[in-house]
Every structure is written in structure tokens, then in C-alpha cells.
Motif scaffolding. Structure first.
Motif, PDB file in Angstrom:
ATOM      1  N   LEU A  92       0.856  -1.188   0.000  1.00 20.87           N
ATOM      2  CA  LEU A  92       0.000   0.000   0.000  1.00 20.87           C
ATOM      3  C   LEU A  92       0.893   1.238   0.000  1.00 20.87           C
ATOM      4  CD1 LEU A  92      -2.696  -1.130   2.611  1.00 20.87           C
ATOM      5  CD2 LEU A  92      -2.714  -1.406   0.120  1.00 20.87           C
ATOM      6  N   THR A  93       0.783   2.017  -1.068  1.00 20.18           N
ATOM      7  CA  THR A  93       1.725   3.105  -1.334  1.00 20.18           C
ATOM      8  C   THR A  93       1.006   4.445  -1.369  1.00 20.18           C
ATOM      9  OG1 THR A  93       2.874   1.546  -2.804  1.00 20.18           O
ATOM     10  CG2 THR A  93       3.530   3.863  -2.912  1.00 20.18           C
ATOM     11  N   PRO A  94       1.449   5.443  -0.614  1.00 18.20           N
ATOM     12  CA  PRO A  94       0.861   6.779  -0.743  1.00 18.20           C
ATOM     13  C   PRO A  94       0.934   7.262  -2.189  1.00 18.20           C
ATOM     14  CG  PRO A  94       2.299   6.670   1.174  1.00 18.20           C
ATOM     15  CD  PRO A  94       2.516   5.399   0.411  1.00 18.20           C
ATOM     16  N   GLU A  95      -0.159   7.795  -2.682  1.00 20.44           N
ATOM     17  CA  GLU A  95      -0.201   8.235  -4.089  1.00 20.44           C
ATOM     18  C   GLU A  95       0.976   9.134  -4.440  1.00 20.44           C
ATOM     19  OE1 GLU A  95      -5.007   8.279  -5.056  1.00 20.44           O
ATOM     20  OE2 GLU A  95      -4.013  10.105  -4.342  1.00 20.44           O
ATOM     21  N   ALA A  96       1.328  10.037  -3.510  1.00 19.67           N
ATOM     22  CA  ALA A  96       2.393  10.997  -3.802  1.00 19.67           C
ATOM     23  C   ALA A  96       3.767  10.346  -3.930  1.00 19.67           C
ATOM     24  CB  ALA A  96       2.432  12.079  -2.715  1.00 19.67           C
ATOM     25  N   ASN A  97       3.920   9.113  -3.473  1.00 18.61           N
ATOM     26  CA  ASN A  97       5.192   8.402  -3.602  1.00 18.61           C
ATOM     27  C   ASN A  97       5.285   7.560  -4.871  1.00 18.61           C
ATOM     28  OD1 ASN A  97       5.208   8.077  -0.106  1.00 18.61           O
ATOM     29  ND2 ASN A  97       6.876   9.029  -1.241  1.00 18.61           N
ATOM     30  N   CYS A  98       4.189   7.406  -5.592  1.00 19.82           N
ATOM     31  CA  CYS A  98       4.174   6.483  -6.725  1.00 19.82           C
ATOM     32  C   CYS A  98       5.189   6.855  -7.798  1.00 19.82           C
ATOM     33  CB  CYS A  98       2.765   6.419  -7.335  1.00 19.82           C
ATOM     34  SG  CYS A  98       1.645   5.296  -6.457  1.00 19.82           S
ATOM     35  N   ARG A  99       5.301   8.122  -8.108  1.00 22.95           N
ATOM     36  CA  ARG A  99       6.189   8.526  -9.202  1.00 22.95           C
ATOM     37  C   ARG A  99       7.626   8.116  -8.923  1.00 22.95           C
ATOM     38  NH1 ARG A  99       5.881  14.554 -11.474  1.00 22.95           N
ATOM     39  NH2 ARG A  99       3.867  13.667 -12.126  1.00 22.95           N
ATOM     40  N   SER A 100       8.063   8.275  -7.664  1.00 20.86           N
ATOM     41  CA  SER A 100       9.457   7.945  -7.334  1.00 20.86           C
ATOM     42  C   SER A 100       9.721   6.447  -7.368  1.00 20.86           C
ATOM     43  CB  SER A 100       9.807   8.492  -5.943  1.00 20.86           C
ATOM     44  OG  SER A 100       9.029   7.859  -4.945  1.00 20.86           O
ATOM     45  N   LEU A 101       8.675   5.638  -7.407  1.00 24.26           N
ATOM     46  CA  LEU A 101       8.844   4.189  -7.394  1.00 24.26           C
ATOM     47  C   LEU A 101       8.804   3.560  -8.779  1.00 24.26           C
ATOM     48  CD1 LEU A 101       6.712   3.223  -4.281  1.00 24.26           C
ATOM     49  CD2 LEU A 101       9.139   2.772  -4.595  1.00 24.26           C
ATOM     50  N   ARG A 102       8.380   4.299  -9.780  1.00 27.36           N
ATOM     51  CA  ARG A 102       8.252   3.717 -11.108  1.00 27.36           C
ATOM     52  C   ARG A 102       9.610   3.285 -11.638  1.00 27.36           C
ATOM     53  NH1 ARG A 102       3.838   8.185 -13.042  1.00 27.36           N
ATOM     54  NH2 ARG A 102       2.038   7.185 -12.037  1.00 27.36           N
ATOM     55  N   GLY A 103       9.704   1.999 -11.938  1.00 25.57           N
ATOM     56  CA  GLY A 103      10.941   1.456 -12.458  1.00 25.57           C
ATOM     57  C   GLY A 103      11.948   1.052 -11.404  1.00 25.57           C
ATOM     58  N   SER A 104      11.653   1.303 -10.117  1.00 27.88           N
ATOM     59  CA  SER A 104      12.632   0.978  -9.077  1.00 27.88           C
ATOM     60  C   SER A 104      12.092   0.020  -8.030  1.00 27.88           C
ATOM     61  CB  SER A 104      13.107   2.266  -8.380  1.00 27.88           C
ATOM     62  OG  SER A 104      12.016   2.959  -7.815  1.00 27.88           O
ATOM     63  N   ALA A 105      10.848  -0.376  -8.132  1.00 27.19           N
ATOM     64  CA  ALA A 105      10.265  -1.286  -7.144  1.00 27.19           C
ATOM     65  C   ALA A 105      10.700  -2.720  -7.427  1.00 27.19           C
ATOM     66  CB  ALA A 105       8.750  -1.187  -7.168  1.00 27.19           C
ATOM     67  N   PRO A 106      10.730  -3.580  -6.420  1.00 28.04           N
ATOM     68  CA  PRO A 106      11.103  -4.979  -6.629  1.00 28.04           C
ATOM     69  C   PRO A 106      10.117  -5.698  -7.543  1.00 28.04           C
ATOM     70  CG  PRO A 106      11.106  -4.414  -4.296  1.00 28.04           C
ATOM     71  CD  PRO A 106      10.449  -3.287  -5.004  1.00 28.04           C
TER      72      PRO A 106
END
Length: 374
Positions: free
Chosen positions: A326-340
Motif C-alpha cells: 500500500l503506497t501513498p499516491e504521492a510516492n508512486c512517481r518515485s517508485l516507477r521502475g525501481s520497485a522490486p
């Protein structure tokens, strides 16, 4: 000496110098890495994370894990080589040192601030969860924290319930500043507060021997109402009158909810605590037995706020076996392409979003989820 040998010798000495510099020269950076995760539905060090007494609770399965980030200590000074390893590693994050340890605050002050944020997030999590379940909650304005070296130090205490300021009733934290700032610096402000009575050892022994009925009947007698006079000071930025406290809100809960988790700071576990409380107080299991982890602050209106170190938290969650995060919407952009890989990042903006997502997860409807890739 032949020119070729001289060139090789010079190059070797330069390389050796660079290697020594990489190992010895310190740079103003710190490192973050995946930290422990804790199931809010389970136990930590043999103690239930959520201990609810005075009302019916229900068995839960699955996981609702809060996640943490491990950071280098305040006295650790990173070398150039350490920084390079951190930048190249997918399991580490290198950030400016002042991001974790600002120059204007000591390590103890940073730790204290993190502890206070964690405590406030617990109270907000409890309140949001109970309101979601239909409970009406009363609230009180309290002294949330006292500034070290400020006018109120030694006079007011964290946890004091503020009833009046200069004889004016206080119904919300903002009213405290309104009344105080009517003064000039070096003027006296009178706080009427309620606080626990300080009791000696004999009193404590007598109280321990009293019956449960007597304890309940005399609970209010354990508090006293006192007037506390504080002399204002001038704020450094604009000269307004201040007393050096942070006013906050405390809720009166209908039953006891203890969150037993030490050595954790900051507000980022708020969402997961709220969900854990709701799960324990409702017959239907929120996860359906699935391993769900997550992060995010929780505001009193149920909004989920962004946090730092989110990449490291997703790694920690996947390492422990989480399927959804469960990810805060505002953090989604920083996770694109870097999540496991194999970890579904579910975007949530509110507690209701998280509850809806959990409905789809336990119904095995992954296609209905709003993810960070959408």
C-alpha cells in the motif's frame, strides 16, 4: 629513468593516491537501507503489537506489515568509496547528511522529534480507525511537546490537558497560539491545565491495594487542575510572543488500545496501524490471509501522506514475502521502475482507498486495484 617507466610510476602513484582518498576522505552523505518490517496483526518480541482491551476483538490472519528504513548513525561519516558503493547498489540510498541530521538540531533532538511524531501518529491512527468504525470521539487540547530551553520548560509538561489560557476556554490547539500572541514578549500568560497528581510511594501502595471498583470510581481524582504562569519570549523570526510549546489533540477513547512497538520513530506507520486496529475490531478479515505491507502517514481526516525512503521500504517488504504494498499516491512517481519484481504497488490516497483495495485483494481481484503503474 626512461620516460615510459616514469609515466607508469606517476600513474601508479596517482592511482594509489586516489584509492587512499576514496577510503579516507569523508563526504557529507548518509545511507539508507531496508529496515525491519513488523506485522501489526501479530507480535513483536513476544508482545502483541496492537493490544486492545475493554471490547471484543477478532482473530486475524495474513499480514498488514508496517515497514521501516535503516539509516547510518549520527556519528558515521561516509567515505567516497562508501558513497560510490551506495550509489551503485540497488539496496541502498545515499542522501545528503543534513536530510537525516539537520545542522540546527542535535542527534538527541532529532530522536526526540521522531519519537514525538511516532506517538502522534499512533493517536491519529487510533482515532481514524475508530471513526471509520462509527465511534464518536471526544477530544482535548494538550501540550504535545515542550521546547527545550523555552519559557515553558519546567512549567508545562507534555501531556498536560489545556483547559484555559488567561481564563479563556480552549476548544482546539489553534486557540492556544491565538491567546498567547495577544501578549508582548516578557508578559505573563496563565495556563489552566489538568495533569496527573504526583503521588509518593505510600500513596502508590495504597492505590495498588484498592479494589477495581474503587479505582474506576476515583479515576478522575488522580488528576488535578492547576494554574501555571509562563513568561513569554520573542520568537526569533518575527518577534511575536511565544511560550515554547506545541499544542496538539488527544482523544478520549472508549476502550484501551496500546501500540507496543519500541525503537521506531516518525509518523510513517500511521496507515498500517489504522488498518490493523480495524482488522482486529471487525469480524471479517481485511487481508483474507494475504501478505500485505505498506506505509504512509495518516491525517485525522483519513488522508494518507507521503513518506521518505519508500524504495527501501518496498525492498524490505518484498524480502519478507509481501505480495502487495500500500503506497501513498504521492510516492508512486518515485517508485516507477525501481520497485522490486513481484510486488504490486497499490496507490492509496485515503484510508477508504486502502480499505477498498483490501476488498479487492481478499476477493482475488488484482485487476480492480489502482496501482502506481496506472
Amino acid at each position: 629513468m626512461p620516460r615510459r617507466i616514469a609515466t607508469l610510476l606517476t600513474s601508479g602513484l596517482l592511482l594509489l593516491g586516489l584509492l587512499f582518498a576514496a577510503l579516507l576522505v569523508k563526504v557529507p552523505y548518509a545511507q539508507m537501507s531496508p529496515g525491519p518490517t513488523v506485522n501489526t496483526l501479530g507480535e513483536h518480541n513476544g508482545v502483541p503489537v496492537l493490544d486492545i482491551k475493554g471490547t471484543e476483538t477478532y482473530e486475524t490472519t495474513g499480514h498488514l506489515n508496517m515497514t521501516t528504513v535503516r539509516v547510518t548513525g549520527v556519528n558515521y561519516r561516509m567515505s567516497i568509496a562508501d558513497a560510490m558503493r551506495g550509489w551503485l547498489s540497488p539496496r541502498a540510498g545515499v542522501v545528503p547528511y543534513e536530510t537525516l541530521y539537520p545542522d540546527d538540531r542535535t542527534a538527541d533532538e532529532v530522536d526526540q522529534e521522531n519519537a514525538e511524531e511516532f506517538s502522534r501518529s499512533q493517536e491519529s491512527a487510533k482515532a481514524v480507525a475508530l471513526r471509520e468504525l462509527g465511534y464518536e470521539l471526544e477530544s482535548e487540547t494538550i501540550v504535545d511537546s515542550v521546547v527545550r530551553g523555552g519559557p515553558a520548560e519546567g512549567e508545562l509538561r507534555a501531556g498536560d490537558v489545556i483547559l484555559e489560557v488567561d481564563g479563556e476556554p480552549i476548544d482546539e490547539p489553534a486557540r492556544v497560539a491565538e491567546v498567547v500572541t495577544r501578549h508582548e514578549a516578557d508578559e505573563k500568560v496563565v495556563f489552566t491545565v489538568r495533569r496527573p497528581v504526583e503521588r509518593d510511594t505510600e500513596d502508590d501502595a495504597g492505590a495498588a491495594a484498592a479494589s477495581d471498583t474503587d479505582d474506576a470510581a476515583e479515576a478522575d481524582a488522580d488528576d488535578e487542575v492547576v494554574d501555571v504562569t509562563v513568561t513569554t519570549a520573542a520568537a526569533e523570526d518575527d518577534g511575536r510572543a511565544i511560550v515554547g510549546i506545541q499544542a496538539g489533540t488527544a482523544y478520549v477513547f472508549p476502550f484501551e488500545i496500546d501500540i507496543e512497538l519500541a525503537d521506531v520513530g516518525g509518523p510513517s506507520a500511521g496507515l498500517m496501524f489504522s488498518l490493523g486496529i480495524i482488522d482486529k475490531l471487525t469480524p471479517e478479515e481485511l487481508t483474507g490471509g494475504t501478505f500485505v505491507a505498506g506505509t504512509g502517514t495518516i491525517a485525522e481526516d483519513g488522508r494518507v501522506g507521503p513518506i521518505g525512503g519508500v524504495v527501501m521500504k518496498t525492498i524490505a517488504a518484498r524480502d519478507q514475502g509481501a505480495e502487495y504494498f500500500l503506497t501513498p499516491e504521492a510516492n508512486c512517481r518515485s517508485l516507477r521502475g525501481s520497485a522490486p519484481d513481484d510486488l504490486t504497488l497499490v496507490a492509496v490516497g485515503t484510508l477508504d482507498d486502502a480499505l477498498t483495495a483490501l476488498e479487492h485483494i481478499r476477493a482475488d481481484e488484482p485487476g480492480e486495484l489502482t496501482t502506481c503503474e496506472d
